[in-house]
Design an enzyme around this catalytic site. Structure first.
Site, PDB file in Angstrom:
ATOM      1  N   ARG A   1       4.012  -0.039  -4.734  1.00  0.00           N
ATOM      2  CA  ARG A   1       3.750  -0.595  -3.403  1.00  0.00           C
ATOM      3  C   ARG A   1       2.449  -1.393  -3.349  1.00  0.00           C
ATOM      4  NH1 ARG A   1       6.872   1.738   0.529  1.00  0.00           N
ATOM      5  NH2 ARG A   1       5.387   0.990   2.060  1.00  0.00           N
TER       6      ARG A   1
ATOM      7  N   ASN B   1      -1.967   1.914   5.839  1.00  0.00           N
ATOM      8  CA  ASN B   1      -1.060   0.867   5.372  1.00  0.00           C
ATOM      9  C   ASN B   1      -0.721   0.008   6.572  1.00  0.00           C
ATOM     10  OD1 ASN B   1       0.975  -0.705   4.264  1.00  0.00           O
ATOM     11  ND2 ASN B   1       2.523   0.911   4.405  1.00  0.00           N
ATOM     12  N   GLY B   2      -0.928  -1.303   6.466  1.00  0.00           N
ATOM     13  CA  GLY B   2      -0.617  -2.206   7.580  1.00  0.00           C
ATOM     14  C   GLY B   2      -1.758  -3.173   7.805  1.00  0.00           C
TER      15      GLY B   2
ATOM     16  N   TRP C   1      -2.722  -2.696  -1.772  1.00  0.00           N
ATOM     17  CA  TRP C   1      -2.371  -4.102  -1.976  1.00  0.00           C
ATOM     18  C   TRP C   1      -3.271  -4.864  -1.010  1.00  0.00           C
ATOM     19  CZ3 TRP C   1      -0.346  -8.283   0.780  1.00  0.00           C
ATOM     20  CH2 TRP C   1       0.112  -9.347  -0.003  1.00  0.00           C
TER      21      TRP C   1
ATOM     22  N   LYS D   1      13.144 -14.793 -10.321  1.00  0.00           N
ATOM     23  CA  LYS D   1      12.908 -13.688 -11.251  1.00  0.00           C
ATOM     24  C   LYS D   1      11.948 -14.113 -12.359  1.00  0.00           C
ATOM     25  CE  LYS D   1      13.944 -11.079  -9.721  1.00  0.00           C
ATOM     26  NZ  LYS D   1      14.441 -10.433  -8.513  1.00  0.00           N
TER      27      LYS D   1
ATOM     28  N   HIS E   1      17.183 -37.347  -7.553  1.00  0.00           N
ATOM     29  CA  HIS E   1      16.511 -37.848  -6.355  1.00  0.00           C
ATOM     30  C   HIS E   1      15.026 -37.519  -6.372  1.00  0.00           C
ATOM     31  CE1 HIS E   1      20.295 -39.147  -4.712  1.00  0.00           C
ATOM     32  NE2 HIS E   1      20.801 -37.979  -5.087  1.00  0.00           N
TER      33      HIS E   1
ATOM     34  N   GLU F   1      17.945 -17.268  -7.510  1.00  0.00           N
ATOM     35  CA  GLU F   1      17.486 -15.934  -7.872  1.00  0.00           C
ATOM     36  C   GLU F   1      16.932 -15.925  -9.302  1.00  0.00           C
ATOM     37  OE1 GLU F   1      16.614 -13.353  -6.654  1.00  0.00           O
ATOM     38  OE2 GLU F   1      16.862 -11.738  -8.090  1.00  0.00           O
TER      39      GLU F   1
ATOM     40  N   LYS G   1       6.008  -4.008  -3.938  1.00  0.00           N
ATOM     41  CA  LYS G   1       7.453  -3.844  -3.796  1.00  0.00           C
ATOM     42  C   LYS G   1       7.910  -4.015  -2.355  1.00  0.00           C
ATOM     43  CE  LYS G   1      11.517  -2.625  -5.279  1.00  0.00           C
ATOM     44  NZ  LYS G   1      12.217  -3.652  -6.059  1.00  0.00           N
TER      45      LYS G   1
ATOM     46  N   GLU H   1       8.341 -14.527 -10.989  1.00  0.00           N
ATOM     47  CA  GLU H   1       7.632 -13.329 -10.540  1.00  0.00           C
ATOM     48  C   GLU H   1       7.229 -12.414 -11.685  1.00  0.00           C
ATOM     49  OE1 GLU H   1      11.100 -10.861  -8.452  1.00  0.00           O
ATOM     50  OE2 GLU H   1       9.185 -10.307  -7.593  1.00  0.00           O
TER      51      GLU H   1
ATOM     52  N   CYS I   1       0.838  -1.201   0.000  1.00  0.00           N
ATOM     53  CA  CYS I   1       0.000   0.000   0.000  1.00  0.00           C
ATOM     54  C   CYS I   1       0.878   1.259   0.000  1.00  0.00           C
ATOM     55  CB  CYS I   1      -0.954   0.072   1.180  1.00  0.00           C
ATOM     56  SG  CYS I   1      -2.082  -1.307   1.255  1.00  0.00           S
TER      57      CYS I   1
HETATM   58  O1  M6R Z   1      12.829  -4.812   0.457  1.00  0.00           O
HETATM   59  P1  M6R Z   1      13.385  -6.178   0.681  1.00  0.00           P
HETATM   60  O2  M6R Z   1      14.692  -6.394   0.020  1.00  0.00           O
HETATM   61  O3  M6R Z   1      13.438  -6.557   2.131  1.00  0.00           O
HETATM   62  O4  M6R Z   1      12.345  -7.149  -0.002  1.00  0.00           O
HETATM   63  C1  M6R Z   1      12.470  -8.536   0.103  1.00  0.00           C
HETATM   64  C2  M6R Z   1      11.624  -9.243  -0.924  1.00  0.00           C
HETATM   65  O5  M6R Z   1      10.279  -8.916  -0.752  1.00  0.00           O
HETATM   66  C3  M6R Z   1      12.040  -8.873  -2.351  1.00  0.00           C
HETATM   67  O6  M6R Z   1      13.372  -9.132  -2.570  1.00  0.00           O
HETATM   68  C4  M6R Z   1      11.185  -9.666  -3.358  1.00  0.00           C
HETATM   69  O7  M6R Z   1      11.485 -11.007  -3.281  1.00  0.00           O
HETATM   70  C5  M6R Z   1      11.419  -9.112  -4.764  1.00  0.00           C
HETATM   71  N1  M6R Z   1      10.168  -8.779  -5.362  1.00  0.00           N
HETATM   72  C6  M6R Z   1      12.040 -10.083  -5.667  1.00  0.00           C
HETATM   73  O8  M6R Z   1      12.290  -9.533  -6.917  1.00  0.00           O
END
Ligand code: M6R
Length: 605
Positions: free
Chosen positions: A27, A99-100, A75, A482, A501, A478, A600, A485, A2
């Site tokens: 956000r 937000n929260g 969000w 990527k 396995h 990673e 984000k 997502e 949010c």
């Molecule tokens: O702000 P942060 O680095 O703590 O966020 C952690 C994860 O939410 C963040 O890295 C998330 O996995 C990304 N969207 C990945 O691209």
């Protein structure tokens, strides 16, 4: 999670709110809304599901009356993506954005008999009803009473009837920054929405009541005593948060990596060797711990996996890497001899923050690797190493990851030097190799067309596998995240030797396997594992160092990284993975900067 914006000042507020929401949209983008105190004292509320552009389209017809208002991009947590669930929420004489998560909202509904006043499914509306319940003409008193009842995290911006020239704010955990400028007063979830008006801002301290007036901001501590905010200054400008000719933020941020790495490592070198004195960390600090505990979420946690693969073999201290949401509810075996490293781009990830607090309570010293200045994680850690990536707007983390890796390289080198494992020559050689990564990344970016070939195969895939051993396995995690997502292709990373396995049962004709073989020590073993999937007709995209000798028929597409030293293949490799994910998303016609269901900054559990 949010985005919040509020403004009161001499200018018409509507476009300030809409522009601010557009900046904060990363956000959360399920729905958006604004509330404006009109000059006649009435409150105009408009909300719409979907992106801020949808809200803007309906608001464009509204007049510009009103100089004080609040806006929210959501969000969804409690309640679906519907118009009634969209903020702002108005109950009686109170209008608010949040937000929260209010964890005890069911109990509050019962205790104060609020049920009949609610039209949405949200926890936020309950907070609005509670404030309205306590409001008898004194906003500050109503806020103090309401906050005593609330459990959970919140950042509230509130308009009270009778005081429609000002905005009342309070927060616990969820972020809120504010800035008093000659053009009015602003409050927002983060600085990206404020920077157009001022580079100076302050982080609203938790449980401090803040009142925004047109020409100043008042701040009061928990006891109602006036408090002085600690003014911070951002070191990037408005252009950094714009696309600058790139079609998407993600692509722009991928291209910014060489510069971001330079900005992160160069100020921390003295005579060519890592030095953290500027951050108040002396050499003694790196000598004393017996083990390292890395805690983070998502991409930041995967950066920690690479950190482990770099630090353990060099420094010879055990490194454990923990998912923050698991760690925070565990009974960790750490103490004052443990160095906890928390890694976070935003510095606001709630699970990482809770993990940090737990680590401290166990006596561990906490070092944060954080991108956002003044963020909660930065403030609560014993030491902070800021990564200087500038604002990362695309939801998928790219440049933040590579600067986190760069800091792990610096830390490994520093520990090796102070523990007598490296002499200065070896240390300088290590740092030279780190700089070579920057050129290698630029090389990958210059030849990115070849990566688009990989995408021809990936774009129609339902599943993909990423395999590697050692450091390569760490990068592959990673890479898989990527791809998932931003392109919604189901991707999993496996240690190459582990496939047989179980997972190899999933390999069938044409399934894409992105295989990494950049580590000499396990090169032949990895090639054998690749042969195993190739024998089952997988489509293999192989990534190796430039000088690797590739056996006939082992892959369908071969990509290389221009690096010689195995320990440093990660940074350019990861850029290839980011580009694979980016182009796959584009080829599938998706919104690469704002993938579905994500936000984000994850400020809820
Ligand atoms: O702000 P942060 O680095 O703590 O966020 C952690 C994860 O939410 C963040 O890295 C998330 O996995 C990304 N969207 C990945 O691209």
């Amino acid at each position: 999670m949010c985005g919040i914006i509020g403004y009161t000042g001499p200018a018409a507020v509507k476009n300030i709110l809409l522009e601010g929401l557009a900046q904060l949209e990363y956000r959360g983008y399920d729905s958006a809304g604004i509330a404006i105190a009109k000059d006649d004292g009435s409150i105009y509320i408009e909300k719409q599901t979907g992106q801020v552009a949808n809200l803007k389209a309906i608001c464009d017809q509204a007049d510009d009356d009103g100089h004080c208002g609040i806006g929210h991009t959501r969000w969804a947590t409690h309640g679906g993506v519907t118009r009634p669930n969209t903020h702002p929420h108005q109950v009686g004489r109170v209008t608010l954005i949040h937000n929260g998560i209010i964890e005890n909202y069911h109990e509050i509904i019962e205790k104060f008999d609020l049920k009949d006043q609610l039209v949405s499914e949200t926890d936020t509306e309950v907070a609005a009803a509670l404030l309205n319940h306590f409001y008898d003409g004194d906003p500050e008193e109503a806020i103090r009473k309401a906050v005593q009842e609330l459990e959970g995290s919140f950042a509230f911006c509130i308009l009270f009837e009778g005081f429609t020239d000002r905005i009342f704010c309070i927060r616990n955990v969820s972020p809120l920054v504010a800035s008093s400028t000659p053009e009015g007063s602003l409050v927002a979830s983060d600085i990206t929405a404020v920077i157009k008006y001022s580079k100076q801002y302050f982080v609203v301290p938790e449980y401090h009541l803040m009142v925004l007036y047109q020409d100043h901001i008042d701040l009061f501590d928990e006891n109602g005593v006036k408090a002085e905010p600690e003014i911070l200054e951002v070191n990037w400008d408005v252009e950094s948060a714009q696309k600058m000719g790139f079609p998407h933020y993600m692509l722009k941020e991928i291209h910014e990596q060489p510069e971001a790495i330079i900005k992160t490592i160069t100020p921390r070198l003295k005579n060519g060797l890592p030095c953290f004195e500027g951050e108040g960390i002396d050499d003694e600090f790196f000598k004393n711990f017996t083990n390292i505990n890395v805690v983070a979420c998502g991409t930041a946690m995967y950066a920690g996996m690479v950190g482990k693969a770099i630090i353990e073999p060099i420094v010879k201290v055990p490194v454990s890497v923990n998912i923050a949401s698991e760690f925070r509810y565990s009974t960790p075996l750490i103490d004052k001899h443990t160095l906890t490293i928390v890694v976070s781009q935003s510095g606001e990830t709630i699970d990482t923050l809770a993990a940090l607090r737990l680590a401290k309570s166990c006596g561990s010293r906490v070092l944060a690797i954080v991108n956002v200045k003044g963020s909660s994680i930065a403030r609560e850690s014993d030491y902070v190493l800021y990564t200087h990536a500038g604002p990362e707007i695309a939801v998928a983390s790219t440049k933040a990851y590579s600067v986190q890796l760069s800091v792990f390289y610096l830390l490994a080198c520093k520990c090796a030097l102070v523990r007598g494992i490296f002499d200065e020559t070896k240390g300088r050689e290590f740092i030279d190799n780190l700089y070579k990564c920057i050129d290698a990344i630029s090389g990958v970016l210059e030849h990115k067309e070849i990566i688009e070939k990989a995408v021809e195969h990936l774009k129609d895939a339902e599943h993909a596998y990423y395999i590697g051993r050692g450091l390569d396995y760490a990068f592959s995690m990673e890479g898989a995240l990527k791809l998932k997502e931003v392109s919604y292709v189901h991707a999993e990373a496996y240690a190459a030797g582990e496939l047989k396995h179980g997972t190899i049962a999933l390999i069938e004709e044409g399934i894409p396997v992105v295989a990494f073989a950049t580590q000499d020590a396990v090169y032949n073993k990895t090639i054998s594992n690749i042969r195993e999937v190739k024998a089952r007709n997988a489509y293999v995209i192989l990534i190796t160092k430039e000088d690797a000798e590739i056996p006939e028929g082992v892959c369908d597409l071969h990509l290389t990284v221009p690096i010689k030293d195995d320990l440093f293949t990660g940074l350019p490799t990861v850029v290839i993975l980011q580009l694979i994910a980016y182009y796959t998303s584009i080829a599938r016609g998706l919104n690469v900067d704002k993938p579905r269901n994500l936000a984000k900054s994850v400020t809820v559990e």
